[in-house]
Structures are given as C-alpha cells and as structure tokens.
Design an enzyme around this catalytic site. Structure first.
Site, PDB file in Angstrom:
ATOM      1  N   ASP A   1      34.804   9.370 -12.311  1.00 45.68           N
ATOM      2  CA  ASP A   1      34.148   8.243 -12.969  1.00 45.68           C
ATOM      3  C   ASP A   1      34.855   6.999 -12.456  1.00 45.68           C
ATOM      4  O   ASP A   1      36.047   6.798 -12.720  1.00 45.68           O
ATOM      5  CB  ASP A   1      34.287   8.362 -14.489  1.00 45.68           C
ATOM      6  CG  ASP A   1      33.637   7.188 -15.219  1.00 45.68           C
ATOM      7  OD1 ASP A   1      33.427   6.121 -14.595  1.00 45.68           O
ATOM      8  OD2 ASP A   1      33.343   7.339 -16.413  1.00 45.68           O
TER       9      ASP A   1
ATOM     10  N   TYR B   1      23.238  -7.716 -12.118  1.00 44.39           N
ATOM     11  CA  TYR B   1      23.265  -6.845 -10.935  1.00 44.39           C
ATOM     12  C   TYR B   1      23.424  -7.632  -9.630  1.00 44.39           C
ATOM     13  O   TYR B   1      24.299  -7.315  -8.813  1.00 44.39           O
ATOM     14  CB  TYR B   1      21.985  -6.007 -10.882  1.00 44.39           C
ATOM     15  CG  TYR B   1      21.907  -5.106  -9.671  1.00 44.39           C
ATOM     16  CD1 TYR B   1      22.713  -3.976  -9.564  1.00 44.39           C
ATOM     17  CD2 TYR B   1      21.036  -5.395  -8.619  1.00 44.39           C
ATOM     18  CE1 TYR B   1      22.641  -3.153  -8.445  1.00 44.39           C
ATOM     19  CE2 TYR B   1      20.963  -4.574  -7.502  1.00 44.39           C
ATOM     20  CZ  TYR B   1      21.773  -3.460  -7.423  1.00 44.39           C
ATOM     21  OH  TYR B   1      21.712  -2.652  -6.313  1.00 44.39           O
TER      22      TYR B   1
ATOM     23  N   LYS C   1      26.651  -7.600  -6.689  1.00 47.34           N
ATOM     24  CA  LYS C   1      26.626  -7.251  -5.264  1.00 47.34           C
ATOM     25  C   LYS C   1      27.115  -8.421  -4.412  1.00 47.34           C
ATOM     26  O   LYS C   1      27.724  -8.210  -3.355  1.00 47.34           O
ATOM     27  CB  LYS C   1      25.225  -6.790  -4.857  1.00 47.34           C
ATOM     28  CG  LYS C   1      24.769  -5.499  -5.555  1.00 47.34           C
ATOM     29  CD  LYS C   1      25.660  -4.286  -5.233  1.00 47.34           C
ATOM     30  CE  LYS C   1      25.054  -2.979  -5.728  1.00 47.34           C
ATOM     31  NZ  LYS C   1      25.912  -1.804  -5.470  1.00 47.34           N
TER      32      LYS C   1
ATOM     33  N   THR D   1      14.563   6.222  -5.823  1.00 52.89           N
ATOM     34  CA  THR D   1      15.580   7.006  -6.539  1.00 52.89           C
ATOM     35  C   THR D   1      15.381   6.751  -8.034  1.00 52.89           C
ATOM     36  O   THR D   1      14.535   5.943  -8.422  1.00 52.89           O
ATOM     37  CB  THR D   1      17.006   6.547  -6.158  1.00 52.89           C
ATOM     38  OG1 THR D   1      17.164   5.183  -6.582  1.00 52.89           O
ATOM     39  CG2 THR D   1      17.291   6.654  -4.668  1.00 52.89           C
TER      40      THR D   1
END
Ligand code: NDP
Length: 238
Positions: A61, A161, A165, A196
């Site tokens: 993890d 998000y 990145k 995905t």
C-alpha cells in the site's frame, strides 16, 4: 551479477499496471506485482504465471510507510536488487458533490489524492533506491497524465487529480536532477485515455496500449532521456 532483471510495478493487480507487468514479463523481467489487496495480488500473480511470466507478489500500500518498508524487504529477499520501478498506482479521488470543482474543492479529497499519487511515489522511490542502485541500468517510471500538463490543460476539470499529476511531474524533474550523475534514469509517462476501472472502461485505448510508453521508458538505453514527460507520440509539454 545475476542476469535476470527484476521490476516492481505498483498497482499491478489490474488495469495499466497489470499490462505493464505483463509486458515487462514478456521481455524477460521477473516482475514484482505490487498490490495492496492479498486476494487481488495473488490472482494477478497467478494470471501472469499462467502466461509464462516469472512473477511474485509484493504486498504494497503506497500510502503506508510500514507497507513500503516491508515491500523493499520482500524485493531484497527475493531478488537482491531492483532494475526497474514503475510507480503506477494512482487514484482519481471522489468527484461527487463538487468535490473536485475548484470553487467548492474538498481539501480532504486533495490530501487523499496527493497521498497516493505524489507522496506514495516519493515513499516507494526512496525505499527502493538502495535496491535500484545495485543494478547496472536502473530505471524509474512515474505514471503521470497529460491532465497534469499546465500547457495542455486537457480533460475534465479535476482540481485534486490534475494538480497531483502536475506535482508528480515536478517531483520527477527533481529526482532526475538529483540523480543526474548516477546511472538511475527517471521519467514520467502519460498512457493516454485507457479503458480501465479508472475510466469506467469508457475510453478508446487498451491497457496494453497504455502500458507501452511505461515499458519503453523502463527499458531505455543508458544514454536515454532523463527527467522528461513522454507518451507514445513523444514529448508531452509540462
Ligand atoms: P485502475 O484504477 O485500473 O488501477 C489503479 C491501480 O492502483 C490498482 O491496482 C489499485 O489497486 C492501485 N492503487 C490505488 N491506490 C493504491 C495504494 N494506496 N497502494 C497500492 N496500490 C494502489 O487505474 P489505471 O490502470 O487506469 O491507472 C493507472 C495509472 O495510470 C494511474 O496512476 C492513473 O492516474 C494513470 N492514468 C490513467 C489513465 C487512464 O485513462 N486510465 C490516463 C492517465 C493516467 P486496488 O485494485 O487495490 O484499488
């Protein structure tokens, strides 16, 4: 030195990470399948082995210091060194209720996303660097996204998000500068828009297509590029 190269892929139980593990395995790497869930990890290891790939499970993890340290110990025990690290594990974070609308941003979501997508990469990388430094041509690939490109500003507005990145890209550049005089080559990759769980399987590219750039960067020659951001087409603007 043993000729068989070992790679660790984080978040390798499914999606792009599984395809990276499969692709590296197909070209002769022994692959450490980094995954946090025991059942999902074992199932992925079995699937790879039944495809003729040398694979072993690495309980991991990326948000847990203890788990990361134990993962490094597992690699050391199993392989003695690490040739390739692919930091692939990533999350999008919740988007309901305007959680990633910048004007109503839920900072708990930002913290959670940074924890996995950025701090996790730093923890894993730093734990693995001693093992990577035992390899002849170590490579680190950080799975980023063109959503983190400040130049492109592409994809949906996701204020946890996308910045995660951007920061990952920036951290990648810092590592590349620090490791400039070593044989460790570090780059960031964008897989494109891939079907995905992450995208609800509603995207044009296959996991194998998404994995290709990570595999290319994981197998760069010693004079290959450092500290860059690449997709299948070439350089992605920062
Ligand atoms: P998936 O959701 O299919 O897979 C993500 C993987 O990361 C899973 O194996 C998941 O494990 C793992 N993971 C998440 N959190 C942790 C954690 N704390 N510790 C260990 N593993 C963890 O996503 P994709 O395969 O699509 O994405 C892979 C990478 O590619 C991500 O970094 C993503 O940001 C990036 N990317 C994906 C794009 C796409 O279009 N799909 C586009 C651009 C970038 P579990 O099964 O246990 O949840």
């Amino acid at each position: 030195m043993n000729d068989t190269k070992t790679a660790l892929v984080t978040g390798a139980n499914k999606g792009i990470g599984f395809a990276i593990a499969q692709g590296l395995g197909a070209i002769g790497f022994t692959v450490g399948v980094g995954a946090r869930d025991d059942a999902r990890r074992e199932e992925a290891v079995e699937r790879l082995r039944s495809a003729g790939i040398e694979a072993f499970g690495v309980a991991l993890d990326v948000t847990s210091d203890d788990s990361v340290a134990a993962a490094a110990a597992t690699i050391e025990r199993t392989a003695g060194r690490l040739d390739v690290l692919v930091n692939n594990a990533g999350i999008s974070g919740r988007t309901d209720g305007g959680a990633q609308d910048p004007t109503t941003l839920d900072l708990d979501v930002v913290r959670t996303v940074l924890d996995t997508n950025v701090f996790g990469v730093v923890w894993v990388t730093n734990a693995m660097l001693p093992l990577l430094s035992r390899a002849n041509s170590p490579r680190i690939v950080n799975m980023s996204s063109n959503m983190g490109s400040l130049t492109l500003q592409t994809g949906p507005i996701m204020a946890a998000y996308a910045p995660s990145k951007s920061m990952l890209n920036s951290v990648t550049a810092q590592y590349a500068r620090q490791l400039a005089d070593t044989n460790v080559i570090v780059n960031a990759a964008c897989p494109g828009y891939v079907a995905t769980d992450f995208t609800g399987f509603n995207a044009p590219r296959t996991p194998e297509q998404g994995a290709a750039i990570a595999i290319r960067l994981a197998t760069l020659p010693d004079d290959g590029p450092r500290g860059g951001f690449f997709d299948d087409e070439g350089v992605v603007p920062w």
